[in-house]
Design a protein around this motif. Sequence first.
Motif, mmCIF file in Angstrom:
data_model
loop_
_atom_site.group_PDB
_atom_site.id
_atom_site.type_symbol
_atom_site.label_atom_id
_atom_site.label_comp_id
_atom_site.label_asym_id
_atom_site.label_seq_id
_atom_site.Cartn_x
_atom_site.Cartn_y
_atom_site.Cartn_z
ATOM 1 N N PRO A 1 -5.137 0.461 -0.802
ATOM 2 C CA PRO A 1 -5.398 1.403 0.354
ATOM 3 C C PRO A 1 -6.743 2.247 0.482
ATOM 4 C CG PRO A 1 -3.658 2.217 -1.323
ATOM 5 C CD PRO A 1 -4.010 0.887 -1.544
ATOM 6 N N ASN B 1 1.455 -2.061 14.065
ATOM 7 C CA ASN B 1 1.216 -0.396 14.278
ATOM 8 C C ASN B 1 1.387 0.409 12.983
ATOM 9 O OD1 ASN B 1 0.588 1.914 15.321
ATOM 10 N ND2 ASN B 1 1.987 1.729 16.995
ATOM 11 N N TYR B 2 0.705 0.015 11.985
ATOM 12 C CA TYR B 2 0.851 0.976 10.870
ATOM 13 C C TYR B 2 -0.355 1.229 10.161
ATOM 14 C CZ TYR B 2 1.656 -3.216 7.829
ATOM 15 O OH TYR B 2 1.437 -4.341 7.107
ATOM 16 N N PRO B 3 -0.584 1.949 8.984
ATOM 17 C CA PRO B 3 -1.924 2.009 8.626
ATOM 18 C C PRO B 3 -2.486 0.973 7.973
ATOM 19 C CG PRO B 3 -0.489 3.804 7.840
ATOM 20 C CD PRO B 3 0.589 2.759 8.412
ATOM 21 N N ALA B 4 -1.736 0.004 7.549
ATOM 22 C CA ALA B 4 -2.483 -1.188 7.074
ATOM 23 C C ALA B 4 -3.064 -2.008 8.036
ATOM 24 C CB ALA B 4 -1.690 -2.130 6.182
ATOM 25 N N ILE C 1 7.001 5.802 11.715
ATOM 26 C CA ILE C 1 5.972 4.604 11.319
ATOM 27 C C ILE C 1 4.900 4.420 12.442
ATOM 28 C CG2 ILE C 1 6.022 2.007 11.756
ATOM 29 C CD1 ILE C 1 8.055 1.651 10.206
ATOM 30 N N SER C 2 4.925 4.804 13.391
ATOM 31 C CA SER C 2 3.729 4.466 14.286
ATOM 32 C C SER C 2 3.081 5.978 14.540
ATOM 33 C CB SER C 2 3.919 3.813 15.573
ATOM 34 O OG SER C 2 5.221 4.688 16.093
ATOM 35 N N GLY D 1 0.213 9.585 8.067
ATOM 36 C CA GLY D 1 0.694 8.490 7.255
ATOM 37 C C GLY D 1 1.289 7.245 7.615
ATOM 38 N N GLY D 2 1.909 7.340 8.757
ATOM 39 C CA GLY D 2 2.681 6.324 9.410
ATOM 40 C C GLY D 2 3.440 5.589 8.269
ATOM 41 N N GLU D 3 3.427 4.270 8.115
ATOM 42 C CA GLU D 3 4.393 3.632 7.117
ATOM 43 C C GLU D 3 3.966 3.926 5.746
ATOM 44 O OE1 GLU D 3 4.550 -0.616 6.693
ATOM 45 O OE2 GLU D 3 6.600 -0.574 6.721
ATOM 46 N N ASP D 4 2.823 4.192 5.588
ATOM 47 C CA ASP D 4 2.403 4.404 4.170
ATOM 48 C C ASP D 4 2.867 5.842 3.503
ATOM 49 O OD1 ASP D 4 0.664 2.371 4.102
ATOM 50 O OD2 ASP D 4 -1.330 3.433 4.073
ATOM 51 N N SER E 1 0.773 -1.251 -0.016
ATOM 52 C CA SER E 1 0.226 0.013 0.069
ATOM 53 C C SER E 1 0.936 1.243 0.045
ATOM 54 C CB SER E 1 -0.982 0.084 1.113
ATOM 55 O OG SER E 1 -1.776 -1.070 1.100
ATOM 56 N N THR F 1 -3.927 -0.760 11.228
ATOM 57 C CA THR F 1 -5.281 -0.279 11.966
ATOM 58 C C THR F 1 -6.247 -0.258 10.893
ATOM 59 O OG1 THR F 1 -4.180 1.970 10.930
ATOM 60 C CG2 THR F 1 -3.863 1.701 13.370
ATOM 61 N N LEU G 1 -2.261 1.936 20.400
ATOM 62 C CA LEU G 1 -1.520 2.961 19.458
ATOM 63 C C LEU G 1 -0.432 3.461 20.013
ATOM 64 C CD1 LEU G 1 -4.269 3.830 16.954
ATOM 65 C CD2 LEU G 1 -2.287 2.419 16.404
#
Lengths: 465, 328, 306
Positions: A206, A249-252, B146-147, B152-155, A182, A254, C276
């Motif tokens: 995404p 813990n990253y967008p995909a 990343i967190s 956007g974090g990792e995206d 993504s 959550t 989180l």
Amino acid sequence: MARTAQDNGIDHVIDVGTAGGHTPSEYWKWSFSQALDSEDGVLNHRPHGDPITKTFRPGWQSRGDSFIVKVPEGPDNDTDNNGSNTMKKLIAASLVALSLGVSGLASAEPIKVGMITTLSGGGAGLGIDVRDGFMLALKKAGNSEIEVVIEDDGQKPELAVQIADKMIQSDQVDILTGIIWSNLAMAVVPSAVAQGKFYLSPNAGPSALAGAQCHENYFNVAWQNDNLHEAMGQYANQDYKKTFIMAPNYPAGTDALTGFKRFYKGELAGEIYTQVGQTDYAAEIAQIRASGADSVFFFLPGGMGIAFMKQYAQSDVGIPIMGPGFSLSQDILAAVGDAALGVKNSSQWNKDIDNEANKAFVAAFQAEYGRLPSLYASQGYDTANLILSAAAKASVKDADAFRAALKEADFESVRGDFEFGNNNHPIQTIYVREVIKDNGGLTNKIIGTAFEKHQDAYAADCGMK
Amino acid sequence: MTISRETAINVTLALILLAMPFLALQLGKPFYVTLATRMAILGLAAVGLNLALGLGGLVSFGHAAFFGVGGYAAGILASHAFAGQPLNLGLFALPGTNQMLVVWSVAVLAGGLLAAAIGVISLRTSGVYFIMITLAFAQMTYYFAISWPAYGGEDGLSITIRNVVPGINTLIPINYFLVCYALLLTALLIFALIRGSRFGAALQASRQNKLRVASIGIAPFRIGLVAFIISGMITALSGALYADLNRFVSPSMLSWHMSGELIIIVVLGGVGRLWGPVAGAMLFVVFEFVLGGLTERWQFFLGLALLAVVLFARGGLVGFLAGRMRHG
Amino acid sequence: MQTALFIEQVLNGLQLGVMLFLMAAGLTLIFGVMGLINLAHGSLYMVGAFACATVAAATGSFWLGLAASLAAAAAAGAIIEILVIRRLYERDHLDQVLATFALILIFSEGTRWLFGSFPLYLDIPPLLRGTVPIPGGSRYQLYRLAIIGVGVAVAVGLFLLISKTRLGMRIRAGESDREMIGALGVDIRTLYTVVFALGAALAGLAGALVGALQSVQVGMGEPVLILAFVVIVIGGIGSIKGALVGALLVGLVDTMGRFLLPQLFGLLMNPSQAGLVGGALASMLIYIVMAVILWVRPQGLFAARG
């Protein structure tokens, strides 16, 4: 935006509506005159600039590339002054027609496809499966009109962007595809489609690209990221009241848990976000054991999932686990081993879906590569067949017609029924599978259906009809 | 003294890099403009690192942190400008902007602050400890990015429209290249001025012998810290440019592979040489591009080539061509 | 029930610490004796895991695989020492970092060339399957207890090796004065190769042991490598004792952080948010601890040499 095609039989020039055919030196002058005019309205709404650079195409006859001989003419243009070209076109067109079972006038404009995928590093297995599935479909169709340029993105967003720029500017591809992740898709897709290229996603979906940022040239041939998690949430309602859920813990991650919770009605025994790339889950497993949960839902792609399932099985916790199909796809089952036995998971495809296209695909894949196909391979295969089906109906140089042909999704999908929703994402059935032992090896078997004709939750945010 | 061999090489490098995009346009290969821009930006990042590493002998394995922070400065400001919401920093609110001049200032400032914070702790150590603690700090920023879901974090974070410089249309690749090239030349000028200054002399002396420097009343810690901060600022600036080139920022700009690549670039070109980082960046990008096109196993060959350079071609490309450094 | 969970988490922290110790011991030994910083240590860990998985799949015996992992990693270590590392002892740390970074690229891509891109299968041996009861009423995985046992055995073994044997005497001599032991007629080249191979074998052992718990795949060594560096920097580079203390500290801090921080934040916000934020802070925690320790003691807890 990018419309095309004036084809005078000598030169192909694509333009974006601002400039006609430029020779290199004309371009050179043009870019400077534009440079002075910095507040140009046309340029401003085109994010990545330089409309000419991205779309300028030098005369192909001077390039000496191998694909020159493969160039037949589009339906709107019958000036063909080369006999052998006609011959090749006829053969190729009839092959396409045969392979797809499409009758009538098939038009075969050569199509250049740029595939950016992950072929090195830890995530290479997914990219290789997508590539192999894609190439298998082309091979089976006997199609020589589609030229594929494949490059490795090493799972790095910057590299993917660089390759995309190169494919658009230098290789002048018509269609981009292949991205697995993504975050790489988010880096590449918006700019590629804004430049008038088609992008067909064989894996990543995404949420932004399904909702507000949807685009007429972006087609997702796999799923929106949440889909498989939603299916598991729906399925969990049948048997479970108290589920423990976890994801990285990253967008995909959550998104995955949000998707699960969207359909799950029971209580949550716990919700944890693990570190990306984490390989030891002892601490989390201890919490699961102590939580009093009646089931566990996890989304941990690749090596993380392998590690978790092995450790979970070794710890004798005994609470049933379930996940999306990615964590139990064919490419990693062998590495998980018996720890995966009996785990329920959701997928839009499985090798036992009963239709002719799927049977042919599974048999051909095994014959060609000597391994069972994964869902990634099936997605690559469907993507190529979608391109073939559209190519049989319209010239890729006629963007509107080609887009309409893609949207019809008139191909034999290995997952059975397949159609695109308003946001060019699939509306499809999602199954629940269980890992079983078959001839000594591990594989998945369909045990139920979570959704019929399921559409993603973001479609309403997309402005397209 | 007549023009030294190294000066001749430097001028040649400058001209080659400048000529490359124009030649590419003449030949109808516009993609090479992007490639040349990438060379200029990575070269700029490496000039920053070269200041700490080449002059100060501070082997920072965490420069990706500054590179990424610069990138995020550009990405965050642009995203706020695009959404029309000011950036709330607690004490005061900063309006989003798409003006590169503002973005650069913020990137440089943020890079400098981060370098000051990291430097104050890291420079208490030396040798391997310094290498590892800079790496650890970069990892910390990496995991943070990343967190951190807001951006956007990792995206990662897309920059929808490339930021602008008044009077120049940066959307046209050649213009953007020239902007980057000009900043590269400026940074090289700063590097040359520092190297020739009393501060630069003290910095180089402290690389060779900390005790001796301390004994003549100069505090090596403070000199090192100032150099580290300037170094971080330059690298952060390049990060902002890189984000605008790719229209995209992501945590991978902060990863330890990025730090490794920056060191590789400096060493490939020649540690401590004025134009070494630029030569290294050109070589690295060509290598990545050509080999990447030839084989998917390109990292294997990159490794072999790198090994050969370290073992047999000390002094990097510039060192190889120009011979030994006059003072070193 | 909370006590049981707490005890289990402490054991998990110890086990992670012991695994890190196996990595860090080799790394710190090599630095202590030869003054070499070896980024390719994670690749040797990967070699061990791949050797174990391959041999175990071929023979059906985990134990043969374990032996193979020691042999393969030691051999790989000896080969790279003779071909590459040997030329780096007199170089500065920058050259060492670069050359061993290059080795990572070569090892990763080379392994993929040989074994393909798909992860390999490796399971724990039948003898060590299952769980045992622990105080507080919960159960703990036998295999993880065995890893703790191996770590203790290696720590004791290394202590005996260095303090009681002839090889250990030479290693100690090499740490304090390189020229002198050369002058005394000890073949220093062979000594260095042996020490490097020993460190490599320890990494290979860790890789094989952990491979049974995790996924045997290309790139598996990199996250562990960085943690191992954090460990030796905290402990003091070159000190085996420091590596042991540092490893246990990092293992416990990391595990307890992942376990307790989300619960702590859970007192302040809703569980999803707390997960989180707590998770984010937990992933940075060991680096914060490291920064604090180096702020107080720039040479680590048990500095052997500068």
